[in-house]
Design an enzyme around this catalytic site. Structure first.
Site, mmCIF file in Angstrom:
data_model
loop_
_atom_site.group_PDB
_atom_site.id
_atom_site.type_symbol
_atom_site.label_atom_id
_atom_site.label_comp_id
_atom_site.label_asym_id
_atom_site.label_seq_id
_atom_site.Cartn_x
_atom_site.Cartn_y
_atom_site.Cartn_z
ATOM 1 N N GLU A 441 33.652 27.518 40.039
ATOM 2 C CA GLU A 441 32.972 27.995 38.831
ATOM 3 C C GLU A 441 32.124 26.899 38.192
ATOM 4 O O GLU A 441 31.081 27.181 37.603
ATOM 5 C CB GLU A 441 33.987 28.550 37.821
ATOM 6 C CG GLU A 441 34.518 29.936 38.155
ATOM 7 C CD GLU A 441 35.526 29.944 39.295
ATOM 8 O OE1 GLU A 441 36.043 28.859 39.649
ATOM 9 O OE2 GLU A 441 35.805 31.023 39.856
ATOM 10 N N HIS A 512 43.814 38.741 36.121
ATOM 11 C CA HIS A 512 42.783 39.780 36.209
ATOM 12 C C HIS A 512 42.675 40.558 34.905
ATOM 13 O O HIS A 512 41.872 41.470 34.790
ATOM 14 C CB HIS A 512 43.093 40.717 37.384
ATOM 15 C CG HIS A 512 43.189 39.969 38.670
ATOM 16 N ND1 HIS A 512 44.346 39.871 39.404
ATOM 17 C CD2 HIS A 512 42.264 39.221 39.313
ATOM 18 C CE1 HIS A 512 44.134 39.102 40.456
ATOM 19 N NE2 HIS A 512 42.882 38.703 40.427
#
Ligand SMILES: Cc1ncc(C[n+]2csc(CCOP(=O)(O)OP(=O)(O)O)c2C)c(N)n1
Length: 718
Positions: A441, A512
């Site tokens: 990321e 998630h």
């Protein structure tokens, strides 16, 4: 017995060593190397002068460049149009480049001094930070977070070839190479390790990456020694050519810097130049290095002075006088800048953050291009769409309208994203515009930052909100702060799409289903949008893109995963969560949307909370209660006006906040209402201060529909 302070002692040492050299020097003057001598001496003397000022209780931040002045050789090996992202010990580089660009030594020195006194006339930051930066010298100012500039450097280096491929403008010349310097301790930071890895990975992909890394190795990071041989070992990476030079060996250092620059320019591949330096005058400001370095060690460093090494190499007479002249010049200029204006109001400080405008309309691509981009099937004629389909259509529209727009991230190209949001884009717009990145990321955002500052319009995707956190600094410390710290001279327009929030059915667990957004909401100047309704998603995304294009705005576009493929609102099959796509609709930044016009209760919500609130409103309506649901849409800036109006219109406000009770969005909403003078009733329901567990247990800590309904009744009956 009076003790001579280290900066006075260093100054005396240099003066007497130069005088000794003068006595025997007979060589002819070489203008290029004399200019380098001036740059190095100027940098050194600024440090010495800064220490004097500090002793007198004046001046601010005194991290110096003394001992690192050999980085002037790197500047000399480059062109002033080559983008540079520099270590904080880059006085030598800065002055050498400034003179290379045709400025006088005095101009360069004045620029550094203005930054040191935090003057509003400082070209680097307008008085916000002591940094090396100057748009006209292609030097992008850096924060003091070590290694955080390396991922951006990767993006800058990628930009020239990418712009050429796309036929769009780039801030740098086509044959530019990027230079990025950092210290030896910084080499160990995971951000540096990640960027060096990403550079090697890029080479393995066969992409051009004209990037010169310079590790300025003084053997120590504040007080911690770098193990002998470590930099040479750790800097050798796949895909990178490793070169070594010692800063106190001028001939070799100059030649090696040239060789490094030439390899990068010719091969368009990265090189890591390991430049041995020394560190004089402690780490910075208040640090006293004698507490952790022995006198023997410090004396040995004196013998490796790059400035004296260059003087020996030059062999020209009168260098002592030359040094004294530069000292006088520094003193004179320092006196001149001493009274220069500084920032005096909060408005002045924040001015570069201010253009957080509504975004405006994004001009659509011409009809023929649109038709081609959509393969003949325009989304506005396709019938109502899901949130995911709307975002996909909006991305298609943006890519068709803006040739400089790029979509990238993990799994976005071939697969079309974990949830299919980018499906078909790579096929339609090609691999140069829609591409998969490596799994990191920090690199995803860094590539975006570099492409953006170079003239492109990146729309990176982060796969899950939970995975923003390990790259947060790239958004907070780098993306959002560039405009501020460079006083608007550099911007990095960008829209970061983040799939997030909770309530996913059948795919659970904390990572998630992350409902913490505090980390985004407190970043100054960052726009945070959360689309809930499909028909709002496109207009909101286009507002972010328009603001990016016009003002260099950085936005986080937080998409509720659980609503991506939702179709129904009240009953199965009612298709109440589908929406029409209108390419001309707008949703200005900071404007809310109100559903309904009930006069009994206002429910304020966003994201998944909007759907739950609308369902609750429907049930309350069946019992004669009139509810209006305000979808905030923007979490930063909050839609203050719309909120005030909606609250005043019912006098009862329930905030249905799916983020956490502590640090969640509701806190900001309540504060805003109270501070705006709202005196009606108010209540809040929010998620628990917990991580989200797997399976049905998630509902124990998430905000539920029943909870909203119960709170609504409580508020109505109070
Ligand atoms: C991410 C981060 N952690 C810690 C610091 C505090 N810090 C500033 S400089 C420094 C040492 C850096 O040493 P090195 O990379 O060798 O550069 P040098 O100062 O020796 O030139 C540290 C720990 C920081 N600025 N950023």
């Amino acid at each position: 017995m009076s003790v001579v302070p280290p900066h006075e002692e260093l100054d005396r040492h240099v003066r007497s060593a130069l005088a000794e050299l003068d006595a025997t020097a007979t060589g002819a003057a070489d203008p290029d190397r004399l200019a380098l001598f001036d740059a190095m001496a100027g940098s050194r003397l600024i440090d010495i002068h800064a220490r004097r000022l500090r002793e007198q209780g004046q001046g601010h931040y005194t991290i110096g460049s003394s001992g690192h002045e050999s980085n002037a050789y790197v500047a000399a090996a480059l062109r002033p149009t080559d983008p540079a992202l520099l270590h904080y010990r880059s006085g030598g580089f800065f002055l050498a480049r400034s003179m290379q660009a045709g400025r006088s030594l005095a101009d360069g020195l004045r620029a550094i001094l203005l930054s040191m006194v935090a003057s509003t006339e400082d070209a680097a930051s307008g008085g916000r930070h002591k940094v090396f930066g100057d748009a006209e010298l292609s030097i992008i100012p850096q924060t003091s977070t070590i290694a955080s500039h390396l991922p951006r450097a990767l993006g800058v280096a990628l930009s020239t070839a990418r712009a050429k491929r796309l036929g769009v403008e780039c801030r740098w010349p086509r044959d530019a190479i990027t230079v990025c310097s950092f210290g030896d301790a910084s080499l160990n930071h995971s951000t540096a390790a990640g960027a060096l890895n990403a550079a090697g990975y890029t080479v393995a992909q066969g992409l051009p990456l004209p990037l010169l890394f310079v590790c300025e190795d003084n053997g120590i990071g504040i007080s911690v020694r770098t193990p002998s041989g470590w930099v040479a070992a750790a800097a050798r990476r796949p895909g990178l050519t490793y070169l070594y030079a010692d800063g106190d060996d001028p001939a070799t250092a100059r030649a090696t810097a040239h060789e490094a620059a030439q390899i990068v320019r010719r091969t368009r591949k990265p090189v890591l130049l390991h430049l041995r330096t020394v560190r004089y005058l402690s780490h910075a400001g208040s640090d006293v290095e004698t507490a952790y370095r022995s006198a023997v060690e410090l004396a040995a460093e004196r013998d490796r002075d790059p400035l004296l090494a260059l003087a020996r190499d030059l062999g020209t007479p009168d260098l002592a006088q030359r040094y004294a002249d530069v000292a006088d010049l520094v003193e004179k200029l320092a006196a001149e800048v001493a009274g220069s204006p500084t920032l005096t109001t909060a408005e002045q400080v924040m001015a570069p953050l201010a253009p957080r405008e509504p975004g405006g309309r994004l001009r659509p691509a011409d009809p023929a291009m649109r038709a081609e981009a959509f393969g003949g099937k325009l989304p506005e004629t396709a019938g109502p769409l899901t949130l995911a389909q709307s975002i996909n259509a909006a991305l298609t529209d943006v890519l068709a309208a803006r040739p400089e727009a790029l979509v990238f991230g993990e799994d976005v190209a071939r697969k079309g994203g974990v949830y299919g949001l980018t499906r078909g884009l790579a096929q339609r717009f090609g691999a140069a515009r829609v591409f998969d990145t490596l799994l990191d990321e920090q690199s995803i955002l860094g590539i975006g930052l570099g492409l953006a500052v170079s003239g492109m319009l990146p729309i990176p995707e982060l796969q899950y909100l939970a995975y923003l956190h390990n790259a947060e600094d790239q958004l907070r410390g780098e993306a959002a702060s560039l405009r501020f710290f460079s006083n608007g001279a550099f911007t990095n327009p960008m829209v970061v799409r983040i799939a997030g929030l909770a309530y996913q059915k059948g795919f659970g667990g904390h990572f998630h289903n992350d409902n913490g957004v505090a980390v985004l909401r407190d970043i100054p100047g960052l726009v945070v949008g959360v689309p809930s309704r499909p028909e709002d998603a496109g207009p909101m995304l286009r507002s972010c893109i328009a603001a990016a294009s016009r003002h260099g705005q950085v936005s986080a576009f937080l998409e509720p995963i659980a609503l991506y493929h939702e179709r129904d609102l009240h009953e199965q099959g009612d298709r109440g969560w589908l929406g029409e796509y209108d390419p001309d609709a707008t949703a200005p930044i900071g404007s809310a949307r109100v559903h309904g016009d009930g006069r009994d209760l206002t429910i304020v919500s966003f994201g998944n909370g909007v759907r739950m609130s609308l369902r609750v409103a429907h049930r309350l309506a069946e019992r004669g209660i009139g509810v209006r649901v305000l979808d905030l849409r923007w979490l930063n800036p909050l839609p203050a006006n719309d909120l005030r109006l909606a609250a005043a219109s019912t006098g009862r406000v329930l905030i249905a906040d799916e983020t956490r009770h502590g640090g969640g969005v509701g806190e900001g909403v309540i504060t805003l209402l109270v501070e705006s003078g709202y005196r009606g009733r108010m209540a809040r329901v929010a998620g628990r201060d917990s991580f989200i567990p797997l399976g049905a247990a998630a509902n124990l800590v998430l905000l539920g529909e029943q909870e909203i309904e119960d709170a609504a009744w409580a508020l109505l009956n109070r």
